[in-house]
Design an enzyme around this catalytic site. Sequence first.
Site, PDB file in Angstrom:
ATOM      1  N   ASP A  24       0.867  -1.180   0.000  1.00 39.02           N
ATOM      2  CA  ASP A  24       0.000   0.000   0.000  1.00 39.02           C
ATOM      3  C   ASP A  24       0.904   1.230   0.000  1.00 39.02           C
ATOM      4  O   ASP A  24       2.125   1.125   0.138  1.00 39.02           O
ATOM      5  CB  ASP A  24      -0.868  -0.035   1.264  1.00 39.02           C
ATOM      6  CG  ASP A  24      -1.675   1.232   1.457  1.00 39.02           C
ATOM      7  OD1 ASP A  24      -2.354   1.651   0.502  1.00 39.02           O
ATOM      8  OD2 ASP A  24      -1.614   1.813   2.555  1.00 39.02           O
ATOM      9  N   ALA A  26      -0.001   5.262   1.364  1.00 41.35           N
ATOM     10  CA  ALA A  26      -0.090   6.078   2.584  1.00 41.35           C
ATOM     11  C   ALA A  26      -0.246   5.219   3.831  1.00 41.35           C
ATOM     12  O   ALA A  26      -1.163   4.399   3.927  1.00 41.35           O
ATOM     13  CB  ALA A  26      -1.254   7.061   2.480  1.00 41.35           C
ATOM     14  N   ALA A  57     -12.907   9.186  11.099  1.00 40.06           N
ATOM     15  CA  ALA A  57     -12.313   9.448   9.784  1.00 40.06           C
ATOM     16  C   ALA A  57     -11.425   8.300   9.339  1.00 40.06           C
ATOM     17  O   ALA A  57     -11.332   7.996   8.146  1.00 40.06           O
ATOM     18  CB  ALA A  57     -11.515  10.745   9.822  1.00 40.06           C
ATOM     19  N   MET A  61     -10.513   3.552   6.330  1.00 37.85           N
ATOM     20  CA  MET A  61      -9.276   3.815   5.599  1.00 37.85           C
ATOM     21  C   MET A  61      -8.856   2.618   4.748  1.00 37.85           C
ATOM     22  O   MET A  61      -8.970   1.472   5.154  1.00 37.85           O
ATOM     23  CB  MET A  61      -8.147   4.173   6.569  1.00 37.85           C
ATOM     24  CG  MET A  61      -6.977   4.886   5.913  1.00 37.85           C
ATOM     25  SD  MET A  61      -7.457   6.481   5.218  1.00 37.85           S
ATOM     26  CE  MET A  61      -7.599   7.475   6.691  1.00 37.85           C
ATOM     27  N   LYS A  65     -11.493   6.658  -2.183  1.00 40.53           N
ATOM     28  CA  LYS A  65     -11.895   7.826  -1.402  1.00 40.53           C
ATOM     29  C   LYS A  65     -13.390   8.127  -1.506  1.00 40.53           C
ATOM     30  O   LYS A  65     -14.001   8.602  -0.545  1.00 40.53           O
ATOM     31  CB  LYS A  65     -11.053   9.040  -1.809  1.00 40.53           C
ATOM     32  CG  LYS A  65      -9.555   8.813  -1.622  1.00 40.53           C
ATOM     33  CD  LYS A  65      -9.224   8.134  -0.293  1.00 40.53           C
ATOM     34  CE  LYS A  65      -7.785   7.699  -0.177  1.00 40.53           C
ATOM     35  NZ  LYS A  65      -7.552   6.757   0.926  1.00 40.53           N
ATOM     36  N   HIS A  68     -14.941   5.699   0.780  1.00 37.45           N
ATOM     37  CA  HIS A  68     -14.620   6.096   2.149  1.00 37.45           C
ATOM     38  C   HIS A  68     -15.628   7.131   2.654  1.00 37.45           C
ATOM     39  O   HIS A  68     -16.168   6.994   3.766  1.00 37.45           O
ATOM     40  CB  HIS A  68     -13.200   6.680   2.177  1.00 37.45           C
ATOM     41  CG  HIS A  68     -12.672   6.930   3.551  1.00 37.45           C
ATOM     42  ND1 HIS A  68     -11.463   6.449   3.977  1.00 37.45           N
ATOM     43  CD2 HIS A  68     -13.172   7.641   4.609  1.00 37.45           C
ATOM     44  CE1 HIS A  68     -11.242   6.843   5.225  1.00 37.45           C
ATOM     45  NE2 HIS A  68     -12.267   7.574   5.623  1.00 37.45           N
ATOM     46  N   ARG A 172     -10.587  -1.603  -3.087  1.00 35.15           N
ATOM     47  CA  ARG A 172     -10.648  -2.548  -1.978  1.00 35.15           C
ATOM     48  C   ARG A 172     -12.041  -2.588  -1.367  1.00 35.15           C
ATOM     49  O   ARG A 172     -12.728  -1.578  -1.383  1.00 35.15           O
ATOM     50  CB  ARG A 172      -9.642  -2.137  -0.887  1.00 35.15           C
ATOM     51  CG  ARG A 172      -8.212  -2.087  -1.360  1.00 35.15           C
ATOM     52  CD  ARG A 172      -7.345  -1.368  -0.349  1.00 35.15           C
ATOM     53  NE  ARG A 172      -5.966  -1.276  -0.861  1.00 35.15           N
ATOM     54  CZ  ARG A 172      -5.147  -0.279  -0.611  1.00 35.15           C
ATOM     55  NH1 ARG A 172      -5.565   0.736   0.125  1.00 35.15           N
ATOM     56  NH2 ARG A 172      -3.919  -0.280  -1.084  1.00 35.15           N
ATOM     57  N   ASP A 198      -1.556  -1.270   5.874  1.00 34.06           N
ATOM     58  CA  ASP A 198      -1.762  -0.797   7.243  1.00 34.06           C
ATOM     59  C   ASP A 198      -3.230  -0.670   7.619  1.00 34.06           C
ATOM     60  O   ASP A 198      -3.545  -0.117   8.674  1.00 34.06           O
ATOM     61  CB  ASP A 198      -1.070   0.558   7.424  1.00 34.06           C
ATOM     62  CG  ASP A 198      -1.707   1.655   6.575  1.00 34.06           C
ATOM     63  OD1 ASP A 198      -2.243   2.618   7.157  1.00 34.06           O
ATOM     64  OD2 ASP A 198      -1.687   1.545   5.343  1.00 34.06           O
TER      65      ASP A 198
END
Length: 284
Positions: A24, A26, A57, A61, A65, A68, A172, A198
Site C-alpha cells: 500500500d 499512505a 475518519a 481507511m 476515497k 470512504h 478494496r 496498514d
Amino acid sequence: MEKGEGIGLGNAKGRNEVQAVIFDWAGTTVDYGCLAPVEAFVEIFRIREIEITIEEAREPMGLSKMDHIRELLNMTRIRNLWIAKFAKEPDEGNLEFLYKDFEALLLKVLKENAKPIPGVIELVRRLRQQGIKIGSTTGYTREMINIVKEEAKIWGYQPDSIVASNDVPAGRPAPWMCFKTAMDLQVYPLSKIVKVGDTISDIKEGISAGMWTVAVLKGGSEIGLSETEINEMDPYELQSRMKTAENRFLNAGADFVIDEIGDLLEIIDRIDYRLTEKKDTFIS
C-alpha cells in the site's frame, strides 16, 4: 506478535518461492501515520459545521476515497448529525460535493506527505537483491497517486507497478488492483505474492486475491500516530494500542502482523519456508 526495475518472466535471481510484494502507499510506505487523507476527511465535514472524530475518519481507511466518504455518511452518529443539520438524510448529490471538496483539499497536501517511512528504502533495496518485484496498490485515484509517486521518487522510492483505485472496476476490498499488479509484474501463482498494508481493507484485498497478507502497525492508520507521537508515548500505552490493532488485523484474517515495515524481511523468509514445505510434502 509475529515479526517479521525491470519486469521479466519468473524470478531473475533464483528465489524459489516469494516473487513479488505488493505494498500500500499512505501509512505503509509513505506518509507516516497516514495523516494527509485523515485531515482532509475531517475538514470536509467541518466546513459544513459537522464535527467528526479522527477515529471515525480513519475507520474506512484503505477504501477508494469516494467509498470512504460514503462509509462515513453511513455511520449512525455522523448520519444523525447530518440530518440534524440539514433536516434530511445525505444523498448521492451530497456525496459528490463532499468528494469534490475532499479531492481539492487532498491534492494541495499530497506532495508534503509523500516522504517514505523509515526503513522502506532499505527494505525495497534488499527485496530487489533477492529478485523480488515491487508492486503497489492504493485507495488514491490516479491523479492523486501521480503526485505522490513523483515526490516519493525524489526520496528514492519507486515501485515497479502502481495501480490506483480508479484503474480497475472497484477498489478494496475487491481483488482487482492486486490482480492487475500481478499481471503488470508478470508473476503467478498468486500464492507467491505478499500483500502488505496498514488497514483492514488492505488485508481483505489481499485475502480476496488469494495472496499472503501482512499488516504493519507503526506508521499505519490503525495505530494512527505520527512518528513523534510514537516516540514520545508511554511504552505501556503504545504496546496496548499496538496489541489492540494487532488483534483487529488477526481477526480480519491477516497471516502476519509486524511492528514496523523493516520486519517484513523475516516474514518473507517464513513464507518461503512454508511454501517450500508444502511443495516438498506434495512431491513426496
